[in-house]
Write a protein that holds these residues in place. Structure first.
Motif, PDB file in Angstrom:
ATOM      1  N   ASP A 224       0.872  -1.272   0.000  1.00 32.44           N
ATOM      2  CA  ASP A 224       0.172   0.064   0.114  1.00 32.44           C
ATOM      3  C   ASP A 224       0.971   1.279  -0.040  1.00 32.44           C
ATOM      4  N   ARG A 225       1.786   1.296   0.738  1.00 33.55           N
ATOM      5  CA  ARG A 225       2.898   2.330   0.780  1.00 33.55           C
ATOM      6  C   ARG A 225       3.311   2.813  -0.663  1.00 33.55           C
ATOM      7  N   LEU A 227       1.981   1.771  -3.361  1.00 29.85           N
ATOM      8  CA  LEU A 227       1.000   2.173  -4.347  1.00 29.85           C
ATOM      9  C   LEU A 227       0.623   3.592  -4.260  1.00 29.85           C
ATOM     10  N   ASP A 228       0.676   4.231  -2.796  1.00 36.11           N
ATOM     11  CA  ASP A 228       0.334   5.403  -2.502  1.00 36.11           C
ATOM     12  C   ASP A 228       1.445   6.483  -3.281  1.00 36.11           C
ATOM     13  N   THR A 229       2.746   5.669  -3.403  1.00 34.45           N
ATOM     14  CA  THR A 229       3.717   6.641  -3.757  1.00 34.45           C
ATOM     15  C   THR A 229       3.595   6.675  -5.541  1.00 34.45           C
ATOM     16  N   GLY A 231       0.610   6.384  -6.952  1.00 32.97           N
ATOM     17  CA  GLY A 231      -0.299   7.435  -6.992  1.00 32.97           C
ATOM     18  C   GLY A 231      -1.542   7.465  -8.153  1.00 32.97           C
ATOM     19  N   THR A 232      -1.480   6.698  -9.037  1.00 33.67           N
ATOM     20  CA  THR A 232      -2.146   6.668 -10.088  1.00 33.67           C
ATOM     21  C   THR A 232      -3.511   6.056  -9.667  1.00 33.67           C
ATOM     22  N   ASP A 233      -4.814   6.391 -10.408  1.00 37.64           N
ATOM     23  CA  ASP A 233      -5.882   5.768 -10.044  1.00 37.64           C
ATOM     24  C   ASP A 233      -6.050   3.983  -9.775  1.00 37.64           C
ATOM     25  N   ALA A 235      -3.290   2.336  -9.555  1.00 36.92           N
ATOM     26  CA  ALA A 235      -2.681   1.853  -8.246  1.00 36.92           C
ATOM     27  C   ALA A 235      -3.489   1.930  -7.061  1.00 36.92           C
ATOM     28  N   LEU A 236      -3.971   3.168  -6.756  1.00 37.24           N
ATOM     29  CA  LEU A 236      -4.859   3.568  -5.500  1.00 37.24           C
ATOM     30  C   LEU A 236      -5.968   2.373  -5.404  1.00 37.24           C
ATOM     31  N   ARG A 239      -5.120  -0.925  -3.353  1.00 41.80           N
ATOM     32  CA  ARG A 239      -4.829  -0.871  -1.951  1.00 41.80           C
ATOM     33  C   ARG A 239      -5.606  -1.900  -1.225  1.00 41.80           C
ATOM     34  N   ASN A 285      -3.933  -0.828   8.834  1.00 42.13           N
ATOM     35  CA  ASN A 285      -4.759   0.206   8.517  1.00 42.13           C
ATOM     36  C   ASN A 285      -6.127   0.430   9.074  1.00 42.13           C
TER      37      ASN A 285
END
Length: 378
Positions: A224-225, A227-229, A231-233, A235-236, A239, A285
């Motif tokens: 998740d960390r 994926l947040d980096t 940052g694309t739709d 990828a997010l 999560r 989370n």
């Protein structure tokens, strides 16, 4: 004469943990302390919460010794005897595990040795030293001297040959810190090789037990960390999906082991399966359901070791909706394909998690040493 209206019987309270157990999932507590043992709270979890085993680690013992006065008498006796810190740690942890093993002995007997298990980890500073790990495992096995002990050995590259030798010596093993399916396949190979060695050494294979501990929540936390980096739709949107998918793929690999001719031959000679154990199942989370890594990993013949907070959460509102693992391999592979497509490097993820896991336990071990050293000096 007015008679009171007959009361309506209240519906039976739903025992969600019993339902989970009935689905074939063994509930183990991921915690142990002398206070739990002496106060009766551990016995209460066995009686009221379907708990049939315990896992420990250096973090758990470091926390237990830093709180309260339950260990004061023993540390005073050890100090008076001039015991060094390493020997004192062993004496303290072995005493707790022996008492827990005795508490769970009836469960061990009634389950035919499947459950009623208590785990004790080798010194984590030995995680990269095969020979020292084997030697430490033998010392712990002899010191605890209980048939329902599991000695925890990390699934590092150096830990793999240690697992083989420990199993071959008749020692039951909880293989810990497994993050990837590829590493699990090597762990399964080590178990089979160890059983073959145990047979050559004249051990009763039915007396040897093992679990393979897959760490769950840490996989989501790390991916998740990343994926947040990214940052694309795309990828997010992924999560919170990696850990369950990874565990389901691991179970599919386990099924292949059980279907092998090699396992059939060992099973015919009394060997028991190395059950998958879902570890690190408390969510990290807060946006995720607090029973996520229990409800989504229900499958017969597995263990879920939980902190008490997760046990309480599942007892309150968890759901067992049938097998959530068998037959999900294709769906899980599709999740991994999507993760790879958005840029997740799984080799780096799993190496990072292993290194961080070893480092975390080494840090806790150092804290444990400091705490015992302070108590001995006091």
């Amino acid at each position: 004469m007015n008679r009171p209206a007959p009361s309506t019987p209240s519906p039976a309270v739903r025992d969600r943990l019993a339902e989970l157990s009935a689905a074939g999932v063994s509930v183990w507590l991921d915690d142990l302390s002398r206070e739990r043992l002496r106060s009766g709270t551990l016995a209460a979890l066995v009686r009221d919460r379907s708990v049939v085993g315990v896992t420990t680690n250096p973090t758990i013992f470091a926390k237990a010794l830093s709180q309260g006065d339950a260990y004061d008498r023993q540390t005073a006796e050890l100090a008076a005897a001039g015991t060094d810190v390493a020997s004192a740690i062993r004496a303290i942890t072995v005493a707790d595990v022996q008492e827990a093993c005795d508490l769970f002995r009836p469960v061990w007997e009634s389950s035919g040795g499947v459950d009623g298990r208590v785990s004790l980890e080798v010194d984590p500073t030995l995680a990269r030293d095969s020979d020292a790990t084997v030697a430490e495992a033998a010392v712990l096995w002899k010191a605890v001297d209980r048939p329902n002990l599991l000695v925890k050995i990390p699934a590092t590259e150096q830990g793999l040959p240690a697992i083989v030798h420990a199993i071959a010596a008749g020692i039951s093993v909880n293989v810990t810190l497994i993050f990837s399916v590829e590493r699990y396949e090597l762990v399964a190979r080590a178990y089979l090789d160890g059983l073959a060695g145990a047979r050559r050494n004249g051990h009763d294979l039915g007396r040897i037990a093992s679990v393979a501990s897959f760490f769950v929540s840490r996989v989501d936390a790390e991916i998740d960390r990343r994926l947040d980096t990214i940052g694309t739709d795309a990828a997010l949107a992924l999560r919170g999906r990696a850990a369950v998918a990874n565990s389901r793929l691991a179970y599919a690999a386990y099924e292949k082991v059980l279907a092998s001719t090699e396992w059939a031959e060992l099973s015919d000679r009394g060997a028991t399966p190395q059950r998958p154990l879902w570890a690190s199942t408390g969510v990290k989370n807060p946006d995720y359901p607090d029973t996520l890594y229990v409800s989504e990993l229900v499958v017969a013949g597995t263990v879920n070791t939980m902190p008490e907070k997760t046990i309480d959460a599942f007892a309150d509102h968890g759901d067992t909706t049938g097998d959530r693992v068998t037959g999900y391999a294709d769906e899980a592979r599709a999740v991994f394909d999507e993760l790879e497509a958005v840029g997740i490097d799984f080799t780096d993820v799993f190496l990072t998690l292993e290194n961080e896991g070893v480092a975390a336990f080494e840090k806790s071990w150092a804290e444990l040493r400091d705490t015992v050293e302070h108590q001995l000096a006091r």
